[in-house]
Design a protein around this motif. Structure first.
Motif, PDB file in Angstrom:
ATOM      1  N   ARG A 190      -3.717  -6.480   2.606  1.00 57.66           N
ATOM      2  CA  ARG A 190      -4.894  -5.903   3.686  1.00 57.66           C
ATOM      3  C   ARG A 190      -5.025  -6.865   4.524  1.00 57.66           C
ATOM      4  NH1 ARG A 190      -3.744  -1.503   1.792  1.00 57.66           N
ATOM      5  NH2 ARG A 190      -4.403  -0.760  -0.036  1.00 57.66           N
TER       6      ARG A 190
ATOM      7  N   GLY B 172       0.871  -1.182  -0.180  1.00 56.65           N
ATOM      8  CA  GLY B 172       0.047   0.035  -0.073  1.00 56.65           C
ATOM      9  C   GLY B 172       0.870   1.255   0.040  1.00 56.65           C
TER      10      GLY B 172
ATOM     11  N   PHE C  72     -12.364   0.886  -2.620  1.00 56.83           N
ATOM     12  CA  PHE C  72     -11.787   1.903  -2.022  1.00 56.83           C
ATOM     13  C   PHE C  72     -12.854   2.987  -1.455  1.00 56.83           C
ATOM     14  CE2 PHE C  72     -11.607   2.685  -6.353  1.00 56.83           C
ATOM     15  CZ  PHE C  72     -12.017   4.278  -6.378  1.00 56.83           C
TER      16      PHE C  72
ATOM     17  N   TYR D  16      -7.744   3.349   2.098  1.00 57.73           N
ATOM     18  CA  TYR D  16      -7.121   2.685   1.009  1.00 57.73           C
ATOM     19  C   TYR D  16      -7.659   2.250  -0.316  1.00 57.73           C
ATOM     20  CZ  TYR D  16      -8.576  -1.606   3.294  1.00 57.73           C
ATOM     21  OH  TYR D  16      -9.644  -2.479   3.823  1.00 57.73           O
TER      22      TYR D  16
ATOM     23  N   THR E  64      -1.184   7.974  -3.325  1.00 55.85           N
ATOM     24  CA  THR E  64      -1.241   7.737  -1.721  1.00 55.85           C
ATOM     25  C   THR E  64      -2.475   7.968  -1.248  1.00 55.85           C
ATOM     26  OG1 THR E  64      -0.604  10.306  -1.623  1.00 55.85           O
ATOM     27  CG2 THR E  64       1.269   8.388  -1.575  1.00 55.85           C
ATOM     28  N   TRP E  65      -2.822   7.057  -0.078  1.00 59.25           N
ATOM     29  CA  TRP E  65      -3.922   7.246   0.804  1.00 59.25           C
ATOM     30  C   TRP E  65      -3.448   7.376   2.236  1.00 59.25           C
ATOM     31  CZ3 TRP E  65      -9.108   6.148  -0.565  1.00 59.25           C
ATOM     32  CH2 TRP E  65      -9.282   6.041  -2.061  1.00 59.25           C
TER      33      TRP E  65
ATOM     34  N   GLU F 131      -1.748   0.898  -5.914  1.00 57.03           N
ATOM     35  CA  GLU F 131      -2.769   1.602  -5.717  1.00 57.03           C
ATOM     36  C   GLU F 131      -2.999   2.844  -6.893  1.00 57.03           C
ATOM     37  OE1 GLU F 131      -3.983   1.753  -1.259  1.00 57.03           O
ATOM     38  OE2 GLU F 131      -2.075   2.084  -1.560  1.00 57.03           O
TER      39      GLU F 131
ATOM     40  N   VAL G 248       1.005   5.013   1.426  1.00 57.87           N
ATOM     41  CA  VAL G 248       0.748   6.335   2.478  1.00 57.87           C
ATOM     42  C   VAL G 248       1.453   7.479   2.178  1.00 57.87           C
ATOM     43  CG1 VAL G 248       0.620   6.783   4.902  1.00 57.87           C
ATOM     44  CG2 VAL G 248      -0.146   4.379   4.096  1.00 57.87           C
TER      45      VAL G 248
END
Length: 270
Positions: A255, A89, A262, A170, A164-165, A161, A91
């Motif tokens: 996850r 993921g 999402f 996410y 960024t989340w 992805e 971030v």
């Protein structure tokens, strides 16, 4: 390209607990000073020395400690394989240094990263493969580059992805980059990155979302007392022949469950 739904409210939801202003100012000043001094040593990473991978891992860990970020590694063993696609993921820009401290390799990252002050030089030395979010026509070329590097035995890190989340919410794993693993016949190593505060609460201080600037993300990080990032090494995934099926398998691995869409994940974060 996908766009995250995260904004300031997400960042506030996992913000650092309040602290005395004097302590926070001193902490931030010391950390930024140490980080700038360490960035002066970045050119040394380009010197072709024996054990260069170990040197890069040590540099990334030291850089993160200067920022007030600590790394823990859990899960399975880190396999010393050649030609592996690493996915996780996404971030923050800090993700590059976190993964670099565990599995150094080339990174697929936003094209303007190499133009950022100080951090850009480190990105170039860490062999970033630039992807222009404004030009999807070049995406097949980037995928082909990744496949070639995998065939040549290089480790490549990508963030499926596509943006960024905040870490509380996410996005879906997009299948495009997994085509490189399918074409090269190389395995995929999913990593699960979890940001949290010293007391175990989820942290968003390092997030780089919405209208954030590099300085805002950096400032939140160095002002926080401590940010802990757990890197969980999950099982290797064989490439198979279907990039969408491979992306779905890796998303579940990252996850830890069957991941929701999402849009729904963003609702859970709010």
């Amino acid at each position: 390209m996908p766009r995250a739904l995260c904004d300031d409210s997400c960042v506030r939801a996992g913000g650092a607990p309040p602290a005395r202003r004097v302590i926070v100012t001193v902490r931030a000043t010391l950390r930024i000073s140490a980080t700038l001094m360490l960035l002066l040593m970045v050119p040394l990473l380009a010197v072709p020395l024996p054990g260069r991978g170990r040197i890069q891992r040590a540099y990334c860990r030291t850089f993160l400690r200067c920022l007030g970020v600590r790394i823990t590694v859990s899960g399975g063993p880190i396999r010393n394989l050649r030609g592996v696609l690493v996915v996780s993921g996404h971030v923050s820009w800090i993700d590059i240094f976190i993964i670099g401290s565990v599995l150094p390799g080339a990174f697929v990252a936003r094209a303007d990263l190499i133009d950022w002050p100080a951090v850009g030089l480190a990105a170039r030395i860490m062999k970033v493969i630039p992807i222009d979010r404004g030009s999807l026509r070049r995406l097949p070329h980037v995928v082909a580059q990744v496949a070639d590097r995998l065939r040549n035995g290089q480790t490549v890190v990508a963030f499926p992805e596509g943006t960024t989340w905040c870490g509380l919410a996410y996005g879906q794993f997009r299948p495009a980059m997994f085509q490189a693993a399918v074409d090269s016949g190389r395995p995929v190593q999913p990593l699960r990155l979890t940001y949290h505060h010293r007391d175990g609460r989820p942290s968003t201080v390092a997030a780089f979302v919405g209208d954030d600037t590099l300085w805002q993300s950096l400032s939140r990080t160095v002002r926080a007392r401590l940010t802990v990032v757990d890197v969980e090494v999950t099982s290797l995934e064989l490439p198979g022949a279907d990039r969408r099926e491979l992306a779905a398998r890796c998303e579940v691995a990252v996850r830890g469950q069957i991941a929701p869409r999402f849009e729904h994940a963003h609702g859970l974060a709010g």
